[in-house]
Design an enzyme around this catalytic site. Structure first.
Site, short mmCIF file in Angstrom:
data_model
loop_
_atom_site.label_atom_id
_atom_site.label_comp_id
_atom_site.label_asym_id
_atom_site.label_seq_id
_atom_site.Cartn_x
_atom_site.Cartn_y
_atom_site.Cartn_z
N GLN A 55 -1.14 10.60 37.31
CA GLN A 55 -1.98 11.21 36.30
C GLN A 55 -1.37 11.06 34.91
O GLN A 55 -0.20 10.68 34.76
CB GLN A 55 -2.19 12.69 36.62
CG GLN A 55 -0.89 13.47 36.71
CD GLN A 55 -1.04 14.76 37.50
OE1 GLN A 55 -2.12 15.29 37.65
NE2 GLN A 55 0.07 15.27 38.01
N HIS A 77 -1.96 33.63 35.86
CA HIS A 77 -1.00 33.59 36.95
C HIS A 77 -0.77 34.97 37.57
O HIS A 77 -0.55 35.07 38.78
CB HIS A 77 0.30 32.95 36.48
CG HIS A 77 0.16 31.49 36.18
ND1 HIS A 77 0.03 31.00 34.90
CD2 HIS A 77 0.06 30.42 37.01
CE1 HIS A 77 -0.12 29.69 34.94
NE2 HIS A 77 -0.11 29.30 36.21
N ASP A 94 3.98 23.39 37.50
CA ASP A 94 4.57 23.87 36.25
C ASP A 94 5.49 25.06 36.46
O ASP A 94 6.18 25.49 35.53
CB ASP A 94 3.47 24.25 35.25
CG ASP A 94 2.42 25.18 35.85
OD1 ASP A 94 2.78 26.05 36.66
OD2 ASP A 94 1.23 25.03 35.50
N ASP A 149 1.53 15.16 49.03
CA ASP A 149 0.15 15.59 48.95
C ASP A 149 -0.02 16.84 49.81
O ASP A 149 0.41 16.87 50.97
CB ASP A 149 -0.76 14.47 49.45
CG ASP A 149 -2.20 14.92 49.60
OD1 ASP A 149 -2.83 15.20 48.56
OD2 ASP A 149 -2.68 14.99 50.74
N ALA A 150 -0.62 17.88 49.23
CA ALA A 150 -0.73 19.16 49.94
C ALA A 150 -1.51 19.03 51.24
O ALA A 150 -1.16 19.65 52.26
CB ALA A 150 -1.38 20.20 49.03
N ASP A 196 -3.02 26.69 44.02
CA ASP A 196 -3.18 26.58 42.56
C ASP A 196 -3.40 25.11 42.22
O ASP A 196 -2.52 24.41 41.74
CB ASP A 196 -1.93 27.11 41.87
CG ASP A 196 -2.08 27.18 40.36
OD1 ASP A 196 -3.22 27.08 39.87
OD2 ASP A 196 -1.04 27.32 39.67
#
Length: 555
Positions: free
Chosen positions: A286, A322, A344, A398-399, A417
């Site tokens: 990305q 959050h 993040d 990858d989740a 998230d």
């Protein structure tokens, strides 16, 4: 000699061989039997034919790189990778047919025609990504320019094979079926190499803009070898010089553009953002951009993270998002926690407020996001160094794939998230199948929190997530809060049984936004944004993409 067909030769053509009906396979640059001499070739016919086929290979590889570059750019800039791929591929294939038909008039002068086609293709293909990025950043004309560029490149690629067929026949006459089989075989192999080279070599090493330019330069150099050396005997001295200058200009121009590409990219990228860009990287997955407006009212700094142009957080109000996402799920048992996404480290910061958390697994696909969150003080100060806490294990996978291999049913809390589902890559992370896998990671009595997007701006998408969770046999508590940078933003607290909404008293005094009263109110939806009857989104039918795009279209 004269070319077959009607009409005179172009001025730059000196002499042209006629398609030969040779009966021998001499390798000395000449032929016997009926037909004209092949004395214009500097090497034997077998080697000459091999050189032309090698050029076919390079041209095919370059052509597929141009195509993939346009698909990738559209996916990054516009989202909806399926739609972008469909537009590019459809236009390419259609234009290739038009180009092939147009090439009928060009085969009378194959060498000159091939040179002109490849010069135009190298220049247009090499600069295509830069031109489209400029159209997106400054003109807001991306889609129309994409169709024009894809059509032009497709027509040029379509004209290649007929012209190359004529060039092969000038070297040695061959049955049309045999010649076509050889050319298409090499063409398809070249496409395979180009298709693999783009994601595994050009994109990670050079990036999108310069990667296309490298392909264009290689394309031009391969054509130059064929036209300026192998078939130089077919060109007049003046024509040879003109083409040499043209090839040098195209390759030199692409080289100059590649040198200036970083400066161009910085200017174009800045045009897309209101605030100064302080960090930018095109990772394998990305486009990562960090902006910093500097000190604003209240003495606070507004640092913002964007992934593929989508805002991920603003330092001004990220705590609202959050806290609302994490603490309702943490109000029960929370010794073992799984965080999916959130590279993040901000959701992780909220998880680590609990001293009795023993282990957290953070699954983030892009290691570049983790590196930024660890090393850039603007972000690491916000996440309070959460990614380096000894209780945290970072997994760059990858989740979806990780859950398939590791969902063991022993996490007390799962935090999901993920970026908004505006393309196929992210839509699978909002599917029934994904939530089914995530639920299997829950221990008995475990709780899962899911970010759900905006129930105001993307109402159907939000309630589609609720339907998908229900289809995965999970009980949900929908709730929403105000996050000024995002607007009205929604979440889901879910589990095998309907979870109770609340905040752990151990951390409640330290929170800036969330409390019991807020969470009670957050479960109330206004009449114009209440539950709507939409179906779940699945891997095979990712309806949430269209819900998301339709909802945000006017904003």
């Amino acid at each position: 000699m004269t070319d077959p067909g009607d009409g005179p030769d172009p001025p730059i053509v000196a002499s042209a061989g006629v398609p030969m009906a040779a009966t021998t396979d001499d390798d000395d640059g000449t032929t016997t039997g009926d037909g004209a001499t092949a004395a214009f070739l500097p090497v034997g016919r077998r080697l000459s034919r091999g050189i032309v086929l090698a050029a076919v290979f390079v041209c095919a590889a370059s052509g597929l790189v141009y195509e993939l570059a346009l698909v990738a750019l559209g996916s990054y800039l516009i989202g909806n990778s399926v739609q972008q791929a469909s537009i590019v591929i459809s236009v390419f294939v259609f234009a290739m047919g038009i180009g092939s038909l147009s090439a009928k008039r060009l085969v009378r002068w194959p060498v000159v025609s091939f040179a002109v086609i490849e010069l135009a293709l190298a220049l247009l293909g090499g600069l295509s990504v830069m031109a489209l990025y400029a159209a997106f950043a400054w003109l807001d004309l991306y889609q129309p320019v994409l169709v024009v560029v894809a059509t032009a490149i497709g027509m040029l690629i379509g004209a290649e094979i007929p012209v190359l067929m004529a060039m092969v026949q000038r070297i040695r006459a061959q049955a049309a079926a045999d010649a076509a089989a050889d050319l298409f075989a090499v063409d398809y192999i070249g496409a395979l190499v180009g298709g693999l080279a783009f994601p595994f070599l050009l994109l990670p090493v050079f990036g999108q803009i310069q990667g296309a330019m490298v392909a264009g330069a290689v394309n031009a150099l391969a054509a130059a070898v064929v036209c300026l050396w192998l078939f130089r005997g077919e060109l007049s001295r003046r024509g040879l010089g003109a083409l040499a200058v043209a090839f040098a200009t195209v390759v030199g121009g692409l080289g100059y553009a590649a040198v200036r590409a970083d400066q161009f990219e910085a200017s174009a990228r800045q045009a897309l953002y209101d605030d100064p860009i302080v960090y930018a990287e095109q990772s394998r997955y990305q486009d990562i951009v960090l902006t910093d407006r500097g000190t604003i009212l209240g003495g606070r700094s507004d640092v913002r993270l964007f992934l593929n142009g989508d805002l991920q957080f603003s330092s001004i109000d990220e705590y609202r998002y959050h806290e609302a996402l994490v603490h309702p799920a943490m109000s029960g048992p929370h010794e073992r926690v799984l965080v999916l996404g959130g590279g993040d480290g901000l959701a992780l910061r909220e998880v680590l407020r609990y001293d009795d958390v023993e282990e957290v697994i953070e699954v983030e696909l892009d290691p570049a996001v983790i590196d930024l969150a660890r090393t850039d003080t603007r972000v690491s100060d916000l996440n309070e160094g959460s990614l380096d806490d000894p209780r945290v294990q970072i997994v760059n996978e990858d989740a979806f794939g990780w859950l398939r291999d590791h969902a063991a049913g022993d996490f007390d809390v799962v935090i999901v998230d993920m970026p908004d589902p505006d393309d196929a890559a992210t839509a699978k992370l909002y599917s029934v199948e994904f939530y089914g896998l995530a639920s299997q990671a829950l221990a008995e009595g475990g709780r899962m929190a899911v970010q759900g997007g905006s129930p105001y701006f993307a109402q159907d998408a939000y309630w589609s997530i609720d339907a998908s969770l229900a289809e995965a046999d999970l009980e949900t508590v929908p709730y929403h809060v105000d996050v000024p940078s995002f607007g009205d933003w929604g979440f889901f607290l879910t589990g095998w049984e309907r979870p109770a909404m609340g905040v752990d008293p151990a951390v409640a005094p330290d929170l800036r936004f969330v409390d019991e009263a807020l969470l009670t109110a957050a479960q109330v939806f206004p009449r114009d944004r209440g539950r709507v009857d939409v179906g779940p989104s699945t891997l095979m039918r990712p309806t949430i993409i269209e819900h998301e795009r339709r909802g945000w279209k006017d904003y």
